[in-house]
Scaffold this motif. Structure first.
Motif, PDB file in Angstrom:
ATOM      1  N   VAL A 257       0.852  -1.187   0.000  1.00 11.32           N
ATOM      2  CA  VAL A 257       0.000   0.000   0.000  1.00 11.32           C
ATOM      3  C   VAL A 257       0.886   1.235   0.000  1.00 11.32           C
ATOM      4  O   VAL A 257       1.769   1.389   0.853  1.00 11.32           O
ATOM      5  CB  VAL A 257      -0.935   0.023   1.219  1.00 11.32           C
ATOM      6  N   TYR A 258       0.635   2.110  -0.963  1.00 10.74           N
ATOM      7  CA  TYR A 258       1.420   3.349  -1.075  1.00 10.74           C
ATOM      8  C   TYR A 258       0.908   4.359  -0.057  1.00 10.74           C
ATOM      9  O   TYR A 258      -0.277   4.690  -0.037  1.00 10.74           O
ATOM     10  CB  TYR A 258       1.309   3.907  -2.490  1.00 10.74           C
ATOM     11  N   ASN A 259       1.818   4.883   0.764  1.00 11.81           N
ATOM     12  CA  ASN A 259       1.446   5.886   1.764  1.00 11.81           C
ATOM     13  C   ASN A 259       2.568   6.899   1.958  1.00 11.81           C
ATOM     14  O   ASN A 259       3.001   7.143   3.080  1.00 11.81           O
ATOM     15  CB  ASN A 259       1.122   5.211   3.113  1.00 11.81           C
TER      16      ASN A 259
ATOM     17  N   THR B  71      10.535   6.822  -0.088  1.00 12.73           N
ATOM     18  CA  THR B  71       9.466   5.807  -0.089  1.00 12.73           C
ATOM     19  C   THR B  71       9.941   4.492   0.519  1.00 12.73           C
ATOM     20  O   THR B  71       9.265   3.465   0.383  1.00 12.73           O
ATOM     21  CB  THR B  71       8.945   5.543  -1.519  1.00 12.73           C
TER      22      THR B  71
ATOM     23  N   GLU C 183      -1.616   7.419  -5.316  1.00  6.32           N
ATOM     24  CA  GLU C 183      -2.219   8.179  -4.228  1.00  6.32           C
ATOM     25  C   GLU C 183      -2.127   7.388  -2.942  1.00  6.32           C
ATOM     26  O   GLU C 183      -2.075   6.151  -2.953  1.00  6.32           O
ATOM     27  CB  GLU C 183      -3.689   8.490  -4.546  1.00  6.32           C
ATOM     28  N   ASP C 184      -2.116   8.092  -1.831  1.00  6.52           N
ATOM     29  CA  ASP C 184      -2.065   7.414  -0.538  1.00  6.52           C
ATOM     30  C   ASP C 184      -3.231   6.440  -0.394  1.00  6.52           C
ATOM     31  O   ASP C 184      -4.376   6.750  -0.747  1.00  6.52           O
ATOM     32  CB  ASP C 184      -2.116   8.437   0.593  1.00  6.52           C
ATOM     33  N   GLY C 185      -2.916   5.263   0.109  1.00  8.42           N
ATOM     34  CA  GLY C 185      -3.922   4.232   0.287  1.00  8.42           C
ATOM     35  C   GLY C 185      -4.098   3.328  -0.910  1.00  8.42           C
ATOM     36  O   GLY C 185      -4.850   2.340  -0.843  1.00  8.42           O
TER      37      GLY C 185
END
Length: 625
Positions: free
Chosen positions: A539-541, A622, A575-577
């Motif tokens: 998950v990108y955050n 990241t 995008e976040d999430g």
């Protein structure tokens, strides 16, 4: 001979003539004091005086037409002056399709100041005037006026895709006097009033892909035409292009032959245009076993395995032996792949040599614009994937404009790819072609002087690439390149595939010819199109990574500019999430964290070194995502 003449106590000006092909006379404005709103009110349409007021501390140049005609694209000045050195502000004063009347330099010389302001088609503010006229010649030497009126046209956009995909088309359409009518699902984001400025109208439409979709499109557009005229049809969705070509044919709109579009979207059929390698099509485990039984030890490893109707490098692998072949091919028959790409899988020879993106604009079968960009090796190209920290797939990482290949090899590419495009049946089209050069005089090597940065370098002794079989076609895409590359080309050469694609759908060949002319002298700088793909799933955050990276840009020892000064465009692509699939699955659509357009007017190597530093910082911020 230009002269300086007093206009009033506040303003003086100097006239310069440019070569005829620019269609432009330049007026350099001098302020003899501090201009105020009162001092310029009423002397011309509001936009021009306002420009003077806002840029009073700059070198202001008014641009006046030397010829008469109709403006082919209302924002052509902003598009052609993009990233011009020392220019701080550019503004057009014309509307889409507007008729303007030009005068000779002598006539302008005798006019009053207010008359000059009212006749200008645009203005430029610069920090210095030293090179402005030279830059105008490079950038405006094309037919930006048409002798014929440019009536408003209306295009149906079926399948509007995402905002990044469609935004450039929408802006280009408005400047070309083209209205867009969007046909898409009722819940599509383009149906929102927030995006009403990007289209004339939104029409709910079932975009389910099935055997009847072309007929449904035809019926829906005919129904719409009972009230309003449509002049063409386009889509930004890759999987709809063949269907759109069929619908356009049924409606009598301009299109490439559906058979040509369908062929180009089928990699196995495309391969039949130039059968000079081992290539097989398998649709089932039984087909794979048959190939293994018939070919056996004769298989020319390494091989490439890929979906025949794939895109975005999804499911593309290089396999070194039968064990890997048996492992990778069945992965492409998972439902997650077949739902998008079907069951057809291509197994073919892996070809060595530099890979390129070759973008081509055809009018009546002739090339009117052609560019070659270097597509740098992916992790999947590596001979030693165990030592490569990147996932061994074929997701793009870096593209360089213009190519470093020698001119004779670029000419070989131009000639052979043109032959293949014509053989596929294309005559009027924007084509994004991917190819490799066998027996090239250049190869990618790690440069020890830059701590191992990979660059395309001339081999010693040099070889030559002149035989047609040395140009190996990977694929023809009957569309513009991805929106990031469209942006890169528009900035580097001044040619917008968004604009050309819209005009091609209208068969507006005159304007295509005008807007396909690049800057005089070619590329205005070296550019790296840097993609930063995810290296793992999860998950990108990490928020706005572009802003984070460029704001954390400390002044490097010995550098006179921060890295961000070389970035002309960037965008976050996650995008976040957002949940990201592990790229080792081969499902890599939407795998990019961000992209950056990095330029250098000094050298190609400088742009690449800056790109390496930017990618390093993305990875740091990241945690190696």
């Amino acid at each position: 001979m230009s002269q300086i003449g007093s206009v009033d106590a506040m303003w003086t000006w100097k006239l310069s003539t440019l070569p005829e092909e620019t269609g432009t006379v330049v007026i350099r404005i001098y302020s003899n004091g501090t201009p105020t709103q009162t001092s310029i009110e009423g002397i011309a349409p509001r936009e021009t005086p306002q420009f003077l007021l806002e840029n009073a501390d700059r070198n202001v140049h008014l641009l006046l037409p030397a010829n008469s005609g109709y403006v082919v694209q209302s924002d052509f000045l902003e598009r052609r002056m993009v990233d011009c050195p020392d220019v701080t502000k550019v503004q057009s004063f014309v509307s889409p399709g507007q008729q303007i009347k030009g005068c000779t330099a002598e006539t302008y010389q005798s006019m009053s100041f207010s008359d000059l302001l009212s006749r200008s088609y645009g203005a430029i503010a610069a920090s210095t005037s030293a090179t402005i006229n030279d830059e105008l010649v490079k950038r405006l030497s094309f037919n930006w006026l048409s002798p014929n009126p440019i009536p408003r046209k209306r295009l149906a956009l079926v399948g509007a895709g995402s905002l990044p995909k469609v935004h450039g088309y929408a802006l280009a359409a408005a400047s070309l006097n083209i209205a867009l009518v969007v046909f898409d699902e009722a819940s599509h984001w383009m149906s929102s009033d927030a995006y009403a400025h990007l289209r004339e109208e939104f029409v709910p439409f079932d975009t389910t892909v099935d055997a009847n979709m072309a007929s449904r499109i035809t019926v829906a557009l005919k129904e719409y035409q009972r009230e309003k005229q449509l002049d063409g049809i386009i889509s930004v969705e890759e999987h709809l292009h063949t269907i759109i070509a069929h619908a356009a044919t049924q409606l009598g709109f301009s299109t490439s032959p559906p058979e040509s579009v369908g062929l180009a979207q089928n990699k196995f059929k495309t391969r039949q245009l130039d059968t000079n390698i081992f290539c097989r099509l398998v649709r089932s485990p039984a087909d794979l076993e048959k190939v293994l039984a018939e070919e056996g030890s004769k298989l020319p490893y390494p091989l490439i395995v890929k979906p025949s109707k794939g895109w975005s490098s999804e499911g593309v692998w290089k396999v070194a032996n039968e064990k890997e072949l048996r492992e990778k091919v069945p992965l492409l028959w998972r439902e997650s792949f077949t739902s998008w790409h079907g069951h057809d899988v291509v197994i073919e020879t892996y070809v060595e040599g530099p890979e390129v993106d070759a973008n081509m604009i055809l009018v009546n079968g002739e090339i009117v614009f052609f560019e070659v960009n270097d597509d740098f090796p992916c992790a999947g190209d590596s001979e030693d994937n165990e030592s490569d920290t990147r996932v061994a797939n074929f997701v793009e990482t870096s593209n360089m404009l213009p190519s470093a290949l020698p001119p004779f090899e670029q000419e070989s590419l131009r000639k052979r790819l043109h032959e293949l495009a014509l053989a596929a049946g294309f005559r009027n089209a924007v084509l994004h072609i991917e190819a490799k050069l066998r027996n090239s005089s250049c190869r990618y090597v790690k440069d020890p002087s830059t701590d191992g940065l990979v660059e395309l370098q001339l081999q010693t002794p040099a070889t030559t690439t002149t035989h047609p079989k040395d140009v190996f076609l990977l694929e023809i895409n009957p569309r513009a390149p991805g929106w990031q590359e469209v942006e890169a080309t528009a900035r580097t050469y001044g040619v917008s595939y968004w604009s050309i694609s819209l005009l091609n759908a209208l068969a507006d060949k005159d304007r295509i010819l005008s807007l396909s002319k690049p800057f005089v002298g070619g590329a205005q700088y070296d550019m790296q199109l840097l993609y930063v793909p995810a290296q793992k799933g999860g998950v990108y955050n990490f928020g706005d990574i572009c802003t984070t990276v460029l704001r954390s840009d400390p002044q490097e020892s010995g550098q006179t500019q921060q890295l961000g000064a070389h970035v002309v465009r960037c965008a976050n692509l996650m995008e976040d999430g957002e949940e990201v699939l592990d790229p080792r699955t081969g499902q890599v659509f939407g795998n990019f964290i961000a992209f950056f357009l990095i330029v250098s007017r000094i050298s190609r190597m400088e742009a690449m070194l800056i790109g390496r530093e930017i990618e390093k910082r993305v990875r740091e911020h990241t945690n190696g995502f």
